[in-house]
Design a protein around this motif. Structure first.
Motif, short mmCIF file in Angstrom:
data_model
loop_
_atom_site.label_atom_id
_atom_site.label_comp_id
_atom_site.label_asym_id
_atom_site.label_seq_id
_atom_site.Cartn_x
_atom_site.Cartn_y
_atom_site.Cartn_z
N PHE A 14 0.84 -1.19 0.00
CA PHE A 14 0.00 0.00 0.00
C PHE A 14 0.88 1.24 0.00
N PRO A 15 0.45 2.32 -0.65
CA PRO A 15 1.25 3.56 -0.65
C PRO A 15 1.16 4.27 0.69
N ALA A 22 -7.31 2.37 5.80
CA ALA A 22 -8.60 1.71 5.60
C ALA A 22 -8.48 0.58 4.58
N ASP A 23 -7.66 0.80 3.53
CA ASP A 23 -7.47 -0.26 2.53
C ASP A 23 -6.81 -1.49 3.17
N ALA A 24 -5.86 -1.27 4.07
CA ALA A 24 -5.20 -2.39 4.74
C ALA A 24 -6.18 -3.16 5.62
N ARG A 25 -7.06 -2.45 6.31
CA ARG A 25 -8.07 -3.12 7.13
C ARG A 25 -8.97 -4.00 6.27
N THR A 48 -4.10 -4.39 12.85
CA THR A 48 -3.54 -3.95 11.58
C THR A 48 -3.72 -2.45 11.39
N SER A 49 -4.87 -1.93 11.80
CA SER A 49 -5.12 -0.50 11.66
C SER A 49 -4.08 0.32 12.42
N GLU A 50 -3.76 -0.13 13.64
CA GLU A 50 -2.76 0.59 14.43
C GLU A 50 -1.39 0.54 13.78
N LEU A 51 -0.98 -0.62 13.31
CA LEU A 51 0.35 -0.76 12.72
C LEU A 51 0.44 -0.02 11.38
N SER A 62 5.92 3.41 1.58
CA SER A 62 4.94 2.37 1.31
C SER A 62 5.13 1.24 2.31
N PHE A 63 4.10 0.44 2.52
CA PHE A 63 4.21 -0.64 3.49
C PHE A 63 3.50 -1.87 2.95
N GLU A 64 3.95 -3.02 3.42
CA GLU A 64 3.39 -4.29 3.00
C GLU A 64 2.67 -4.94 4.18
N VAL A 65 1.49 -5.49 3.92
CA VAL A 65 0.75 -6.25 4.92
C VAL A 65 0.73 -7.70 4.46
N ALA A 66 1.24 -8.60 5.30
CA ALA A 66 1.32 -10.03 4.96
C ALA A 66 0.54 -10.82 5.99
N CYS A 67 -0.36 -11.68 5.53
CA CYS A 67 -1.14 -12.57 6.39
C CYS A 67 -0.64 -14.00 6.18
#
Length: 783
Positions: A14-15, A22-25, A48-51, A62-67
């Protein structure tokens, strides 16, 4: 988004933008839904919202969210590209308040992983249904931290850091009774260090923290739970059946030590409690076990109008929840056997009540944690200082208080009332007047009660009505180590501030302080940039006989950075550059006008320096009666002389002279690496009218020349920067395929101002996204 089926891993990048949180959530919720793990989604989304908010606010990359889905756990990791910043913990090193207390509450474990160029914060949740784990992943250890108050404590232990337990000893702390050392290092265990090639630090959930004031548990929390009410009704019924008592009751403890009636069976309807409290109980009642009393003056017996009683404490985790009492209408109604039976019933009731109370606490805590997460998103989404302060007040009211006031503090100034909000809009004006005449909110380092309303004059108190008697609580706004203001919240007299509301308001104030300070800094930067931008543009456009002149300038972005485009139109008297071709000798007093439109490579202060150099040099050199080619040659040497500070410059510079008998104007111009100017004839024909020449700031020795354009009545000369020709819509540019020529050909018969407006509107409408480049244009129309 990438998916690895064999490892059951899904990730997305995500940028660095507020909307990305919100997109990450949504991404995490969708992934867990695809895995059939909806029961764990709430916890995962909140964490996830906090991080993600941390990544956007602090890392700025930019940051990456990995599940990742393992056998018995769900792991979510948020990884940014700024590995040198440590995780900020409120109360320790953070100036903003954003940290990881909520992650420690939600997750079974969490930690930080440092790699070569990235930093990741991860947390793990138990998979729903594994080993009896309830949905959502909450357990008793997590809830115990918040079970002793009226709501969530977003800062565990009141200091903002989770307690980390690990083997052995560390930081000088002795091993505890469980063989683990207790220590704190910014919320993570110091097994790795920022910037290390490979490192791994981990933290476990904080255990329950008991203090002296937590011996009592609030009964009002129990009475909010339908499950608890059902348990109480079953308990009083069981007591009457098992002990054959005349009546029975369950008394619950309040935070202040009072005992309230939770449920009863067989007691008079008109029975009312007054001053019954834990402190008034006798030694037998405080012994921790069942007891009997045949004394009608016993406080519990007197309150229940009993001749004899048998009672047992209801306890949970060392806290007194309440008492269960069997009531006898005659003396010596109960014996030790009855007391033992009552004790067993109390044990069963305590388990059910504690479960219900914890469930109610957790529901409230989750709601408040969601509120904080949403508030963070809203505060991060605006950079307008006034709007930020209004948003802070409206987040507080009516959730935490009946009214809210925001004070700001400048350098060396006293606090100034900036915004007031009341749940009843009709009282806002009276509240503002009351606050304006009350004592100035003092500088404070920690939240605390504020009694300034009592000092307001009687006229202001009368105008405020009942609000004048409200109780108030103040919270300092501290950002980046500097006090920038205060938030004051108020409630009606007698409506106390629960500890949970105070703690939540404190957490919100820390986040609000950073948002307000960011907005303040942004406003100051925008004002500075706007002032600088105005100084680089001409104050006005002169009147030129026989020529209509229209100009347009639109900086890119939101005005926080100075652009590199500029224009100028000015008069220069005298015989500048000799007579125009075919015009003979001009009289010494004949007026000339110069125009220029340019584009400096880049933006910001460096580009602004070159812009200022170019615009002022053009006027100075023109006043020295230098010709257009000579001006460009001198300006080229000036830019090269700036060395590394110099920037490349494209420039279209020309000189205008009216033709005899009002037959239009003659223009001599030079295009130094600039988009060529276009001429529109009355029949709709469009043509380029300048030969390309080198841009400025590249070659040391350049011989520039001019091209001559005779602009007859009705003809239009259009000069633009590349912000027009390179306006993008997907992969297309406005200038592709002679797009600008076609646009200009449709402007026949229009005035110079109408042509400029049409080109400007076409640039705006060409792409769905805002332009990322400055736009400048000059339109000259012979009349």
């Amino acid at each position: 988004m990438r998916t690895t089926l064999e490892r059951q891993t899904v990730s997305a990048t995500f940028p660095s933008a507020a909307a990305s949180v919100a997109d990450a959530r949504r991404f995490v919720r969708r992934v867990l839904a695809d895995w059939g793990m909806e029961e764990a989604a709430d916890d995962a989304v909140l964490a996830t919202s906090e991080l993600a908010t941390n990544a956007v606010t602090y890392a700025g990359t930019s940051f990456e969210v990995a599940c990742r889905l393992a056998d018995d756990q769900i792991q979510v990791e948020v990884r940014d590209l700024h590995p040198t910043r440590t995780i900020a913990m409120p109360g320790l090193s953070a100036s903003s308040g954003r940290g990881l207390p909520s992650i420690a509450r939600l997750a079974a474990s969490w930690g930080v992983t440092y790699e070569g160029r990235t930093k990741g914060v991860w947390f793990r949740l138990p998979r729903p249904g594994i080993n009896g784990t309830p949905a959502g992943g909450a357990n008793g250890a997590a809830v115990a931290d918040v079970a002793d108050g009226d709501g969530p404590r977003l800062d565990p232990g009141g200091r903002g850091e989770p307690v980390v337990r690990g083997p052995g000893r560390d930081q000088g702390h002795d091993a505890d009774a469980h063989g683990g050392a207790e220590y704190r290092v910014d919320g993570v265990r110091a097994e790795g260090r920022p910037g290390a090639p490979r490192g791994h630090v981990a933290a476990s959930r904080p255990p329950a923290q008991d203090t002296a004031q937590d011996v009592l548990a609030a009964g009002d929390r129990v009475l909010r739970s339908p499950a608890a009410l059902e348990t109480l009704d079953d308990a009083v019924t069981s007591v009457r059946e098992v002990l054959s008592s005349d009546a029975s009751a369950v008394l619950l403890t309040e935070r202040d030590g009072r005992l309230v009636l939770g449920a009863s069976s067989g007691l008079p309807d008109e029975l009312k409690f007054s001053d019954l409290s834990v402190a008034a109980l006798g030694p037998a009642a405080l012994g921790g076990g069942p007891w009997m009393s045949a004394d009608a003056t016993d406080p519990v017996a007197a309150a229940l109008r009993a001749r004899s009683i048998a009672a047992a404490p209801i306890e949970a985790q060392g806290r007194l929840i309440g008492l269960i009492v069997a009531v006898g209408a005659t003396p010596d109604r109960f014996d030790e056997g009855h007391a033992a039976q009552l004790g067993r019933i109390a044990d069963e009731v305590s388990l059910s009540l504690e479960k219900a109370r914890i469930g109610e606490l957790e529901r409230s805590w989750r709601g408040w944690l969601s509120f904080v997460a949403e508030a963070s998103d809203l505060l991060a989404g605006t950079l307008d200082q006034e709007r930020t302060m209004a948003l802070v007040a409206q987040l507080v009211v009516p959730r935490l208080a009946q009214w809210c006031a925001v004070y700001t503090v400048g350098d060396g100034d006293a606090a100034q009332l900036a915004y007031v909000w009341h749940a009843d809009e009709n009282r806002s004006d009276g509240l503002r007047e009351l606050l304006e005449h009350a004592d100035v909110v003092p500088a404070m380092d920690a939240p605390g009660p504020w009694h300034g309303l009592v000092t307001a004059p009687s006229s202001a108190r009368a105008a405020a009505g009942d609000t004048a008697g409200d109780q108030a609580y103040a919270f300092p706004l501290v950002a980046r180590g500097r006090r920038i203001g205060t938030i004051v919240i108020g409630r009606p007299q007698g409506d106390r501030f629960p500890r949970s509301a105070v703690e939540l308001a404190e957490e919100l104030s820390r986040r609000a302080a950073l948002a307000v300070d960011n907005a303040r800094l942004y406003s100051a930067q925008t004002a500075m940039s706007s002032a600088l931008q105005r100084s680089l543009l001409p104050p006005g456009v002169p009147d030129i006989p026989g020529l209509e002149v229209a100009v347009v300038y639109e900086p890119a972005g939101e005005g926080s950075e100075v652009g590199g485009d500029f224009y100028d139109v000015f008069e220069c008297a005298g015989q500048v550059g000799g007579p125009f071709p075919g015009q003979g000798t001009s009289p010494p007093s004949a007026s000339r006008w110069r125009f220029a439109i340019g584009d400096v490579c880049g933006t910001g202060p460096e580009a602004a320096a070159v812009t200022g150099l170019a615009r002022h040099a053009l006027r100075i050199l023109a006043a020295e009666e230098m010709s257009v080619p000579d001006v460009l040659g001198r300006l080229n040497r000036l830019i090269l002389g700036e060395g590394e500070r110099g920037r490349l410059l494209t420039l279209l510079h020309g000189e205008i002279r009216p033709r005899p008998r009002r037959d239009g104007v003659t223009i001599r111009l030079t295009s130094a690496g600039h988009p060529p100017p276009l001429v529109l004839d009355p029949d709709g024909t469009v043509r380029e009218v300048a030969s390309p020449q080198p841009l400025l700031g590249v070659f040391d020795q350049v011989d520039f020349h001019t091209d001559t354009v005779d602009l007859r009545p009705g003809q239009v000369l259009l000069c633009v920067t590349d912000g027009v020709t390179e306006r993008r819509a997907g992969t297309r540019l406005l200038g592709d395929g002679h797009g600008l020529e076609r646009l200009l050909s449709g402007c026949t018969g229009l005035s110079a101002g109408a042509v400029a407006a049409r080109i400007q509107r076409a640039v705006r409408d060409f792409g769905a996204e805002p332009s990322n480049d400055d736009v400048a244009l000059i339109v000259l129309r012979a009349s």
